[in-house]
Design an enzyme around this catalytic site. Structure first.
Site, PDB file in Angstrom:
ATOM      1  N   ASP A  98       0.853  -1.188   0.000  1.00 48.90           N
ATOM      2  CA  ASP A  98       0.000   0.000   0.000  1.00 48.90           C
ATOM      3  C   ASP A  98       0.886   1.233   0.000  1.00 48.90           C
ATOM      4  O   ASP A  98       1.997   1.214   0.544  1.00 48.90           O
ATOM      5  CB  ASP A  98      -0.904   0.030   1.230  1.00 48.90           C
ATOM      6  CG  ASP A  98      -1.966  -1.050   1.184  1.00 48.90           C
ATOM      7  OD1 ASP A  98      -2.400  -1.406   0.083  1.00 48.90           O
ATOM      8  OD2 ASP A  98      -2.361  -1.530   2.256  1.00 48.90           O
ATOM      9  N   ASP A 129      -7.119  -1.446  -4.150  1.00 51.07           N
ATOM     10  CA  ASP A 129      -8.100  -1.051  -3.130  1.00 51.07           C
ATOM     11  C   ASP A 129      -9.039   0.017  -3.674  1.00 51.07           C
ATOM     12  O   ASP A 129     -10.248  -0.016  -3.424  1.00 51.07           O
ATOM     13  CB  ASP A 129      -7.392  -0.511  -1.886  1.00 51.07           C
ATOM     14  CG  ASP A 129      -6.522  -1.548  -1.205  1.00 51.07           C
ATOM     15  OD1 ASP A 129      -6.855  -2.743  -1.286  1.00 51.07           O
ATOM     16  OD2 ASP A 129      -5.511  -1.155  -0.604  1.00 51.07           O
TER      17      ASP A 129
END
Length: 205
Positions: A145, A180
């Site tokens: 991420d 995401d």
């Protein structure tokens, strides 16, 4: 929408997702952070996680494998949903949402399945792709991420506010990746355009 176009859109999302992750892994060490355009609220902040929502983990040596296999099963289910929706010529709202959810889920699964054997670790160093000293084994990779948008940072909340009163508050505190974002947009389409997405009278043609 045709199956060929659906495959193309999935490929584009996956390509952007994986290029961004490989770039971060090979140019940042874990927890390194930079401000984009000198903006405090737009940062690239490299973290890794197990890839499950809300930090869910199954304890034990096989917990990660169980979670990864469950997510792979879910991706196959979404793929069937996409094919069925295309065959039924469902609305483009529904098909677009499924494409985004499928591509996002598949993007994070690639991390979980392959990254552990493709890279060495990122702790205090920049990871090497195709390393001869991988940081984990198959199905034990961690999801990368990097996007962080703390629009409100360490705002002192009044004492009377339930749960967070008297504590510094940050919004938006989540760190996420392209996969995401794709999943979130797909789910958002299903929620906001629910009637249009599931209206059988609207064809994708």
């Amino acid at each position: 929408m045709t199956l060929k176009k659906a495959y193309l859109y999935i490929f584009i999302v996956l390509l952007i997702d994986q290029i961004s992750k490989v770039y971060i892994k090979t140019n940042f060490f874990l927890n390194e952070s930079i401000n984009v355009l000198n903006l405090d609220w737009f940062r690239i902040h490299f973290i890794e996680n197990e890839g499950m929502a809300w930090g869910i983990e199954i304890p034990g040596n096989y917990g990660k494998i169980v979670l990864t296999l469950f997510r792979i099963f879910a991706v196959f289910a979404i793929a069937w949903w996409l094919k069925d929706s295309l065959n039924k010529k469902s609305s483009n709202f529904l098909i677009t949402a499924i494409i985004l959810i499928f591509a996002g889920a598949l993007g994070n699964i690639i991390d979980s399945v392959f990254y552990g054997v493709l890279f060495d670790h990122s702790v205090h160093q920049v990871a090497t792709l195709f390393s001869d000293q991988p940081y984990e084994t198959w199905f034990h990779g961690k999801v990368v991420d990097m996007f962080y948008f703390p629009f409100i940072q360490d705002y002192p909340m009044p004492d009377w506010v339930p749960f967070i009163g008297g504590k510094p508050f940050t919004f938006f505190n989540a760190i996420f990746n392209v996969a995401d974002f794709a999943i979130s947009v797909g789910v958002g389409i299903l929620i906001v355009f629910n009637k249009k997405a599931f209206d059988e009278s609207i064809s994708s043609d």
